[in-house]
Design an enzyme around this catalytic site. Structure first.
Site, mmCIF file in Angstrom:
data_model
loop_
_atom_site.group_PDB
_atom_site.id
_atom_site.type_symbol
_atom_site.label_atom_id
_atom_site.label_comp_id
_atom_site.label_asym_id
_atom_site.label_seq_id
_atom_site.Cartn_x
_atom_site.Cartn_y
_atom_site.Cartn_z
ATOM 1 N N GLY A 178 0.656 -1.449 -0.101
ATOM 2 C CA GLY A 178 -0.444 -0.052 0.080
ATOM 3 C C GLY A 178 0.572 1.133 0.025
ATOM 4 N N PHE A 179 0.404 1.959 1.045
ATOM 5 C CA PHE A 179 1.183 3.966 0.740
ATOM 6 C C PHE A 179 2.181 3.703 1.577
ATOM 7 C CE2 PHE A 179 -3.514 5.071 1.227
ATOM 8 C CZ PHE A 179 -3.222 5.748 -0.855
ATOM 9 N N TYR A 195 -17.286 5.967 7.913
ATOM 10 C CA TYR A 195 -15.829 5.673 7.244
ATOM 11 C C TYR A 195 -15.958 6.713 8.515
ATOM 12 C CZ TYR A 195 -10.973 5.784 6.917
ATOM 13 O OH TYR A 195 -9.471 5.733 7.274
ATOM 14 N N VAL A 213 -8.126 0.643 -3.055
ATOM 15 C CA VAL A 213 -7.675 -0.557 -3.332
ATOM 16 C C VAL A 213 -6.733 -0.960 -2.655
ATOM 17 C CG1 VAL A 213 -8.166 -2.864 -4.081
ATOM 18 C CG2 VAL A 213 -9.124 -0.733 -5.401
HETATM 19 P P1 NAD Z 1 -1.968 -2.063 3.493
HETATM 20 O O1 NAD Z 1 -2.706 -2.877 3.965
HETATM 21 O O2 NAD Z 1 -1.457 -1.614 1.900
HETATM 22 O O3 NAD Z 1 -0.644 -1.318 5.009
HETATM 23 C C1 NAD Z 1 -0.409 -1.989 6.413
HETATM 24 C C2 NAD Z 1 1.032 -2.076 6.429
HETATM 25 O O4 NAD Z 1 1.340 -2.295 7.999
HETATM 26 C C3 NAD Z 1 1.735 -3.318 5.936
HETATM 27 O O5 NAD Z 1 2.880 -2.770 5.013
HETATM 28 C C4 NAD Z 1 1.758 -4.175 6.896
HETATM 29 O O6 NAD Z 1 2.875 -5.171 6.532
HETATM 30 C C5 NAD Z 1 2.081 -3.268 8.138
HETATM 31 N N1 NAD Z 1 1.442 -3.586 9.394
HETATM 32 C C6 NAD Z 1 0.543 -3.826 9.564
HETATM 33 N N2 NAD Z 1 -0.103 -4.803 10.919
HETATM 34 C C7 NAD Z 1 1.137 -4.903 11.587
HETATM 35 C C8 NAD Z 1 2.045 -4.676 13.030
HETATM 36 N N3 NAD Z 1 1.624 -5.198 14.368
HETATM 37 N N4 NAD Z 1 3.472 -4.745 12.646
HETATM 38 C C9 NAD Z 1 4.141 -3.890 11.572
HETATM 39 N N5 NAD Z 1 3.771 -3.689 10.603
HETATM 40 C C10 NAD Z 1 2.078 -4.312 10.815
HETATM 41 O O7 NAD Z 1 -2.522 -1.024 4.035
HETATM 42 P P2 NAD Z 1 -3.030 0.808 2.992
HETATM 43 O O8 NAD Z 1 -4.284 0.901 3.043
HETATM 44 O O9 NAD Z 1 -1.275 0.843 2.204
HETATM 45 O O10 NAD Z 1 -2.565 1.799 4.719
HETATM 46 C C11 NAD Z 1 -1.656 2.674 5.117
HETATM 47 C C12 NAD Z 1 -2.210 3.617 5.742
HETATM 48 O O11 NAD Z 1 -2.624 4.334 5.079
HETATM 49 C C13 NAD Z 1 -3.333 3.655 7.373
HETATM 50 O O12 NAD Z 1 -3.226 4.370 8.024
HETATM 51 C C14 NAD Z 1 -4.303 3.713 6.312
HETATM 52 O O13 NAD Z 1 -5.592 4.571 7.600
HETATM 53 C C15 NAD Z 1 -3.896 5.096 5.597
HETATM 54 N N6 NAD Z 1 -4.951 5.335 4.191
HETATM 55 C C16 NAD Z 1 -5.590 3.756 3.616
HETATM 56 C C17 NAD Z 1 -6.193 4.485 1.974
HETATM 57 C C18 NAD Z 1 -6.895 3.974 1.884
HETATM 58 O O14 NAD Z 1 -7.561 3.971 1.107
HETATM 59 N N7 NAD Z 1 -6.517 2.272 1.464
HETATM 60 C C19 NAD Z 1 -6.957 5.444 2.227
HETATM 61 C C20 NAD Z 1 -6.094 6.918 2.325
HETATM 62 C C21 NAD Z 1 -5.190 6.588 3.965
HETATM 63 NA NA NA Z 2 1.367 0.750 3.982
#
Ligand code: NAD
Ligand code: NA
Length: 396
Positions: A51-52, A234, A273
């Site tokens: 992800g991000f 949300y 996604v």
């Molecule tokens: P993702 O699921 O793709 O990534 C999550 C990451 O966290 C992975 O690298 C995973 O290994 C790591 N992780 C999870 N639990 C862990 C733990 N206990 N210890 C170490 N690492 C751990 O998620 P994402 O969508 O990239 O979300 C990242 C941030 O971006 C979040 O704060 C989310 O709310 C925010 N965000 C997401 C969106 C969206 O639409 N997906 C939009 C805006 C903001």
């Molecule tokens: Na991430």
């Protein structure tokens, strides 16, 4: 071995190493194609494998030549089971980075724990001395609190009343109505404990106590706001309370970093996604309509386009970082454009199982979802035996 997607509910149980590697390469190529960013040099990314967070690591390394340490929680391959996608992504990133002469190390374990913070601190001390950027990009359903050992579980519930709206099962395309019962106080507190700002602050405190933050260091965590349509579940629901807490934490961290001229930001990102977002009810329907509108307007972005823009046009322009009235960086600006939101709201009213294939980008949703696991990636030949990947090079 030939690897195929195996679904269970909202998750895919398998991942394809070559597809994940190709996704990483494509992101690297994208960042390189956009040119150099006068950005960070030594970067810690917490949540670096998907992800991000993955996009943040790639942009730092290939936009600014940064040394990166990535922390994540992923599964290695085991007898009869593939690794999790983030594990393959990280193996691919490490391999590419090392081949390009870039420092990269990875730490796999629970970022909420004291042990993983200590391991990270020891690695920074030994190899980098200090870091000048810390990205906090965790998305997790649970957190074991390091002091109390209580296991907190986050929920995705409305607050104050039952929320009823349309949702889609993106595997079948079936649009139905869903009702979600409101949260109680405990749900709210638990969600804030998992996805709020406490752990981010703990990381920064731990790094600062060891003098591992460089003069002028920046830290960024990611948030989401979204439209009125999804507000009840949300932004005004349990997860929204956690995001409020995360955003408030940015100010507290900035105060603590004043003596080193450091700053904490929250960046509000676009709906995309990811493994995290596909589990949230209602959001996949919103995303499939949003994708349709944004693609038609030529303003669609994925995680890498979003984060490349965050670094190049917000964080590292050489001018003050532009923020909104709440002090947040906004890279959800194109998603939130009035014309985009007006079109999505129109389509929302018209969305049914029958209309969605034409008015929404369900195909784009599904293909992005499969791509998270390394499937349906263009350049990969899935008829061929998958390469076996059994180690992450820079794993500490
Ligand atoms: P993702 O699921 O793709 O990534 C999550 C990451 O966290 C992975 O690298 C995973 O290994 C790591 N992780 C999870 N639990 C862990 C733990 N206990 N210890 C170490 N690492 C751990 O998620 P994402 O969508 O990239 O979300 C990242 C941030 O971006 C979040 O704060 C989310 O709310 C925010 N965000 C997401 C969106 C969206 O639409 N997906 C939009 C805006 C903001
Ligand atoms: Na991430």
């Amino acid at each position: 071995m030939i690897i195929e997607p195996r679904m269970r509910g909202f998750i895919c149980l398998t991942a394809h190493p070559d597809g994940c590697a190709q996704n990483v390469k494509n992101q690297i190529e994208y960042v390189k194609s956009k040119g150099a960013i006068n950005g960070p040099k030594k970067v810690l990314v917490i949540g670096a494998s998907t992800g991000f967070g993955l996009a943040s690591r790639i942009t730092a390394a290939y936009g600014s030549g940064a040394s990166t340490i990535g922390v994540f929680f992923e599964k290695a391959p085991s007898e009869g089971k593939t690794a999790s996608p983030g594990w393959y992504n990280s193996a691919a990133f490490e391999k590419e980075a090392h081949a390009a002469g870039l420092y990269a190390k990875s730490i796999n374990g629970d970022a909420f724990s004291k042990e993983i913070k200590e391991k990270t601190i020891a690695t920074i001390k030994a190899d980098l001395g200090q870091v000048d950027l810390v990205i906090y990009s965790l998305a997790s359903p649970v957190r074991k609190h390091p002091d109390t050992e209580v296991l907190h579980r986050s929920t995705l519930k409305p607050i104050g009343g039952t929320y009823t709206n349309k949702t889609v099962d993106f595997h079948t395309g079936n649009v139905s109505e869903i009702s979600i019962e409101p949260a109680n106080e405990e749900d709210i507190a638990n969600t804030v404990a998992v996805m709020g700002g406490e752990d981010w602050a703990m990381w920064i405190d731990a790094l600062k106590a060891e003098n591992l933050l460089a003069e002028g260091a920046t830290t960024v965590a990611y948030s989401y706001i979204g439209p009125a349509l999804t507000e009840a579940v949300y932004r005004k629901g349990t997860i929204g309370r956690a995001k409020d807490d995360l955003e408030a934490t940015a100010f507290k961290i900035s105060d603590k970093l004043k003596d080193i001229d450091g700053k904490a930001y929250v960046s509000v990102n676009k709906a995309l996604v990811t493994q995290a977002s596909s589990a949230i009810p209602v959001i996949p329907l919103y995303i499939s309509l949003l994708y349709k509108v944004m693609k038609a307007e030529g303003i669609h972005e994925g995680t890498i386009e979003q984060i490349q823009r965050l670094y190049a046009d917000r964080l590292y322009t050489g001018s003050p970082v532009p923020v909104d009235q709440e002090g947040r960086i906004r890279i959800d600006d194109w998603e939130m454009r009035e014309d985009v939101q007006a079109k999505v709201a129109e389509l929302w009213k018209a969305a049914t199982t029958e209309t969605l294939p034409a008015i929404g980008d369900l195909a784009g949703y599904r293909s992005d979802f499969l791509s998270l696991f390394g499937f349906e990636v263009d350049q990969v030949d899935y008829q061929k035996e998958a390469n076996e990947v059994v180690a992450i090079e820079g794993l500490v």
